[in-house]
Design a protein around this motif. Structure first.
Motif, PDB file in Angstrom:
ATOM      1  N   LEU A  66       7.539   6.389 -10.303  1.00  0.00           N
ATOM      2  CA  LEU A  66       7.230   5.682  -8.702  1.00  0.00           C
ATOM      3  C   LEU A  66       6.273   5.802  -8.392  1.00  0.00           C
ATOM      4  N   GLU A  67       5.867   4.591  -8.023  1.00  0.00           N
ATOM      5  CA  GLU A  67       4.333   5.181  -7.595  1.00  0.00           C
ATOM      6  C   GLU A  67       4.598   3.927  -6.061  1.00  0.00           C
ATOM      7  N   SER A  68       3.779   5.122  -5.024  1.00  0.00           N
ATOM      8  CA  SER A  68       3.873   3.984  -3.742  1.00  0.00           C
ATOM      9  C   SER A  68       2.300   3.730  -3.919  1.00  0.00           C
ATOM     10  N   HIS A  69       2.448   1.970  -3.642  1.00  0.00           N
ATOM     11  CA  HIS A  69       0.912   1.245  -3.731  1.00  0.00           C
ATOM     12  C   HIS A  69       0.782   1.175  -2.024  1.00  0.00           C
ATOM     13  N   GLU A  70       0.071   1.059  -1.917  1.00  0.00           N
ATOM     14  CA  GLU A  70      -0.661   0.472  -0.436  1.00  0.00           C
ATOM     15  C   GLU A  70      -1.537  -0.815  -0.296  1.00  0.00           C
ATOM     16  N   VAL A  71      -1.625  -1.654  -0.021  1.00  0.00           N
ATOM     17  CA  VAL A  71      -3.274  -2.806  -0.054  1.00  0.00           C
ATOM     18  C   VAL A  71      -3.090  -2.840   1.222  1.00  0.00           C
ATOM     19  N   LYS A  72      -4.125  -2.412   0.891  1.00  0.00           N
ATOM     20  CA  LYS A  72      -5.600  -2.452   2.494  1.00  0.00           C
ATOM     21  C   LYS A  72      -6.089  -3.760   2.207  1.00  0.00           C
ATOM     22  N   GLY A  73      -6.978  -4.083   3.033  1.00  0.00           N
ATOM     23  CA  GLY A  73      -8.220  -5.211   3.211  1.00  0.00           C
ATOM     24  C   GLY A  73      -9.388  -4.168   3.318  1.00  0.00           C
ATOM     25  N   PHE A  74      -8.945  -3.236   4.717  1.00  0.00           N
ATOM     26  CA  PHE A  74     -10.002  -1.821   4.846  1.00  0.00           C
ATOM     27  C   PHE A  74      -8.993  -1.029   6.094  1.00  0.00           C
ATOM     28  N   TRP A  75      -9.515  -0.295   5.766  1.00  0.00           N
ATOM     29  CA  TRP A  75      -8.878   1.353   6.660  1.00  0.00           C
ATOM     30  C   TRP A  75      -8.893   1.632   7.546  1.00  0.00           C
ATOM     31  N   GLN A  76      -8.275   1.525   8.422  1.00  0.00           N
ATOM     32  CA  GLN A  76      -8.703   3.122   9.918  1.00  0.00           C
ATOM     33  C   GLN A  76      -7.648   3.820   9.431  1.00  0.00           C
ATOM     34  N   ASP A  77      -8.702   5.326   9.893  1.00  0.00           N
ATOM     35  CA  ASP A  77      -8.925   6.500   9.800  1.00  0.00           C
ATOM     36  C   ASP A  77      -8.146   7.064   9.670  1.00  0.00           C
ATOM     37  N   ASP A  78      -6.111   6.461  10.773  1.00  0.00           N
ATOM     38  CA  ASP A  78      -5.329   7.160  10.969  1.00  0.00           C
ATOM     39  C   ASP A  78      -4.277   7.132   9.490  1.00  0.00           C
ATOM     40  N   ALA A  79      -4.664   5.865   8.891  1.00  0.00           N
ATOM     41  CA  ALA A  79      -4.083   5.359   7.608  1.00  0.00           C
ATOM     42  C   ALA A  79      -4.493   6.131   6.463  1.00  0.00           C
ATOM     43  N   ARG A  80      -5.271   6.346   6.210  1.00  0.00           N
ATOM     44  CA  ARG A  80      -6.363   6.951   5.445  1.00  0.00           C
ATOM     45  C   ARG A  80      -5.414   8.348   5.264  1.00  0.00           C
ATOM     46  N   VAL A  81      -5.333   8.858   6.019  1.00  0.00           N
ATOM     47  CA  VAL A  81      -4.923  10.624   6.772  1.00  0.00           C
ATOM     48  C   VAL A  81      -3.075  10.560   6.328  1.00  0.00           C
ATOM     49  N   LYS A  82      -2.822   9.502   7.140  1.00  0.00           N
ATOM     50  CA  LYS A  82      -1.147   8.914   6.526  1.00  0.00           C
ATOM     51  C   LYS A  82      -1.031   9.325   5.202  1.00  0.00           C
ATOM     52  N   ILE A  83      -1.722   8.335   4.409  1.00  0.00           N
ATOM     53  CA  ILE A  83      -1.203   8.353   2.798  1.00  0.00           C
ATOM     54  C   ILE A  83      -1.793   9.892   2.260  1.00  0.00           C
ATOM     55  N   LYS A  84      -3.012  10.292   2.558  1.00  0.00           N
ATOM     56  CA  LYS A  84      -3.261  11.848   2.264  1.00  0.00           C
ATOM     57  C   LYS A  84      -2.030  13.246   1.917  1.00  0.00           C
ATOM     58  N   VAL A  85      -1.794  13.175   3.548  1.00  0.00           N
ATOM     59  CA  VAL A  85      -0.673  13.215   4.014  1.00  0.00           C
ATOM     60  C   VAL A  85       1.100  13.308   2.828  1.00  0.00           C
ATOM     61  N   ALA A  86       1.294  11.908   3.129  1.00  0.00           N
ATOM     62  CA  ALA A  86       1.975  11.773   2.069  1.00  0.00           C
ATOM     63  C   ALA A  86       1.824  11.952   0.189  1.00  0.00           C
ATOM     64  N   ALA A  87       0.557  11.589  -0.063  1.00  0.00           N
ATOM     65  CA  ALA A  87       0.781  12.491  -1.888  1.00  0.00           C
ATOM     66  C   ALA A  87       0.531  13.952  -1.380  1.00  0.00           C
ATOM     67  N   SER A  88       0.129  14.841  -0.268  1.00  0.00           N
ATOM     68  CA  SER A  88       0.452  16.669  -1.025  1.00  0.00           C
ATOM     69  C   SER A  88       2.415  16.362  -0.420  1.00  0.00           C
ATOM     70  N   ILE A  89       2.701  15.405  -0.002  1.00  0.00           N
ATOM     71  CA  ILE A  89       4.251  16.280   0.010  1.00  0.00           C
ATOM     72  C   ILE A  89       4.555  15.194  -0.850  1.00  0.00           C
ATOM     73  N   TYR A  90       4.755  14.486  -1.075  1.00  0.00           N
ATOM     74  CA  TYR A  90       6.363  13.324  -2.190  1.00  0.00           C
ATOM     75  C   TYR A  90       5.341  13.452  -3.642  1.00  0.00           C
ATOM     76  N   PRO A  91       6.491  13.638  -4.418  1.00  0.00           N
ATOM     77  CA  PRO A  91       6.022  13.466  -5.564  1.00  0.00           C
ATOM     78  C   PRO A  91       5.622  11.774  -6.436  1.00  0.00           C
ATOM     79  N   PHE A  92       5.819  10.921  -5.445  1.00  0.00           N
ATOM     80  CA  PHE A  92       4.755  10.131  -5.997  1.00  0.00           C
ATOM     81  C   PHE A  92       3.356   9.658  -6.208  1.00  0.00           C
ATOM     82  N   ARG A  93       3.204   9.082  -7.220  1.00  0.00           N
ATOM     83  CA  ARG A  93       1.791   9.334  -7.915  1.00  0.00           C
ATOM     84  C   ARG A  93       1.432   8.100  -6.326  1.00  0.00           C
ATOM     85  N   PHE A  94       0.421   8.362  -5.852  1.00  0.00           N
ATOM     86  CA  PHE A  94       0.031   6.652  -4.514  1.00  0.00           C
ATOM     87  C   PHE A  94      -1.360   6.731  -5.015  1.00  0.00           C
TER      88      PHE A  94
END
Length: 113
Positions: A66-94
């Protein structure tokens, strides 16, 4: 002057144009046998009390991962933090994808977390 962006302008489960283009890309990959399945916004991942991350797409690869795919036109700071935290917790490829300009060859720029 800081730019303002409209947040929450689409209904839940409704794709923007970039997400629609990526869904078409994933469907082509599915037909080619690269992936088995994908779904748009299928779940929310709890990061902390009252803090969630909703991946744009969950993708099942052809080899069963399973992979988690995030589609971005641009990054907001909170979105980048959230995906990094999720990647540290969950066993998916982000994975985050961003459209490449046609003058740079088109396609998708990929960042893995």
């Amino acid at each position: 002057m800081k730019a303002f962006y409209a947040l929450g302008r689409l209904q839940t489960g409704e794709m923007n144009k970039t997400e629609q283009a990526y869904a078409e890309h994933l469907d082509q990959r599915r037909m080619a046998g690269d992936i088995q399945w994908f779904k748009f916004e299928p779940m929310k991942l709890r990061l902390a009390d009252n803090t969630f991350y909703s991946p744009d797409f969950i993708v099942l690869t052809s080899d069963g991962y399973l992979e988690s795919h995030e589609v971005k036109g641009f990054w907001q700071d909170d979105a980048r933090v959230k995906i990094k935290v999720a990647a540290s917790i969950y066993p998916f490829r982000f994975i985050a994808v961003k459209v490449k300009a046609k003058k740079h060859g088109g396609g998708w720029e990929v960042e893995e977390f």
